[in-house]
Design a protein around this motif. Structure first.
Motif, PDB file in Angstrom:
ATOM      1  N   GLN A  71      51.266 -68.330  15.446  1.00  0.00           N
ATOM      2  CA  GLN A  71      52.184 -69.036  16.340  1.00  0.00           C
ATOM      3  C   GLN A  71      53.285 -69.652  15.491  1.00  0.00           C
ATOM      4  N   VAL A  72      54.532 -69.324  15.828  1.00  0.00           N
ATOM      5  CA  VAL A  72      55.689 -69.846  15.103  1.00  0.00           C
ATOM      6  C   VAL A  72      56.388 -70.873  15.993  1.00  0.00           C
ATOM      7  N   VAL A  73      56.633 -72.055  15.421  1.00  0.00           N
ATOM      8  CA  VAL A  73      57.346 -73.134  16.113  1.00  0.00           C
ATOM      9  C   VAL A  73      58.489 -73.584  15.208  1.00  0.00           C
ATOM     10  N   PRO A  74      59.438 -74.330  15.728  1.00  0.00           N
ATOM     11  CA  PRO A  74      60.571 -74.748  14.887  1.00  0.00           C
ATOM     12  C   PRO A  74      60.160 -75.497  13.614  1.00  0.00           C
ATOM     13  N   ALA A  75      59.056 -76.199  13.667  1.00  0.00           N
ATOM     14  CA  ALA A  75      58.623 -76.985  12.506  1.00  0.00           C
ATOM     15  C   ALA A  75      57.782 -76.191  11.507  1.00  0.00           C
ATOM     16  N   GLY A  76      57.441 -74.929  11.807  1.00  0.00           N
ATOM     17  CA  GLY A  76      56.614 -74.136  10.886  1.00  0.00           C
ATOM     18  C   GLY A  76      55.804 -73.089  11.629  1.00  0.00           C
ATOM     19  N   TRP A  77      54.598 -72.814  11.141  1.00  0.00           N
ATOM     20  CA  TRP A  77      53.743 -71.804  11.754  1.00  0.00           C
ATOM     21  C   TRP A  77      52.282 -72.185  11.592  1.00  0.00           C
ATOM     22  N   THR A  78      51.436 -71.574  12.428  1.00  0.00           N
ATOM     23  CA  THR A  78      49.989 -71.702  12.345  1.00  0.00           C
ATOM     24  C   THR A  78      49.422 -70.297  12.462  1.00  0.00           C
ATOM     25  N   ALA A  79      48.528 -69.935  11.553  1.00  0.00           N
ATOM     26  CA  ALA A  79      47.875 -68.629  11.587  1.00  0.00           C
ATOM     27  C   ALA A  79      46.369 -68.852  11.646  1.00  0.00           C
ATOM     28  N   THR A  80      45.709 -68.191  12.589  1.00  0.00           N
ATOM     29  CA  THR A  80      44.279 -68.414  12.795  1.00  0.00           C
ATOM     30  C   THR A  80      43.495 -67.123  12.598  1.00  0.00           C
ATOM     31  N   CYS A  81      42.498 -67.179  11.725  1.00  0.00           N
ATOM     32  CA  CYS A  81      41.535 -66.092  11.524  1.00  0.00           C
ATOM     33  C   CYS A  81      40.261 -66.474  12.264  1.00  0.00           C
ATOM     34  N   VAL A  82      39.691 -65.557  13.023  1.00  0.00           N
ATOM     35  CA  VAL A  82      38.475 -65.868  13.776  1.00  0.00           C
ATOM     36  C   VAL A  82      37.306 -66.193  12.845  1.00  0.00           C
TER      37      VAL A  82
ATOM     38  N   VAL B 288      58.549 -65.497   2.146  1.00  0.00           N
ATOM     39  CA  VAL B 288      59.344 -66.718   2.032  1.00  0.00           C
ATOM     40  C   VAL B 288      59.824 -67.144   3.426  1.00  0.00           C
ATOM     41  N   LEU B 289      60.124 -66.171   4.288  1.00  0.00           N
ATOM     42  CA  LEU B 289      60.652 -66.462   5.620  1.00  0.00           C
ATOM     43  C   LEU B 289      59.670 -66.198   6.759  1.00  0.00           C
ATOM     44  N   GLU B 290      58.603 -65.433   6.504  1.00  0.00           N
ATOM     45  CA  GLU B 290      57.673 -65.037   7.560  1.00  0.00           C
ATOM     46  C   GLU B 290      56.305 -65.667   7.369  1.00  0.00           C
ATOM     47  N   PRO B 291      55.567 -65.882   8.452  1.00  0.00           N
ATOM     48  CA  PRO B 291      54.182 -66.359   8.323  1.00  0.00           C
ATOM     49  C   PRO B 291      53.271 -65.214   7.885  1.00  0.00           C
TER      50      PRO B 291
END
Length: 62
Positions: free
Chosen positions: A44-55, A27-30
């Motif tokens: 990558q966590v930013v104030p507006a949310g997160w982005t997670a990348t799988c190769v 709920v709180l973590e990417p």
């Protein structure tokens, strides 16, 4: 053919074990692991949310 889905927080198979703590934490973590291939993702966590990348499977957003 059986398709395995992995927990995106701990990386273990989602159908095995209790993942209630993982669901609560998510709920709180990417996510940390790709649910499709179990690879560790670049997060990558930013104030507006997160982005997670799988190769292998690409980008997931919050």
């Amino acid at each position: 053919m059986t398709v395995l889905v992995y927990c995106d927080r701990c990386g273990e198979p989602a159908a095995e074990g209790d993942h209630s703590a993982c669901a609560t934490a998510r709920v709180l973590e990417p996510p940390r692991f790709c649910p499709d291939c179990r690879r560790r993702m670049k997060v990558q966590v930013v104030p507006a949310g997160w982005t997670a990348t799988c190769v292998e499977h690409g980008v997931r957003h919050s």
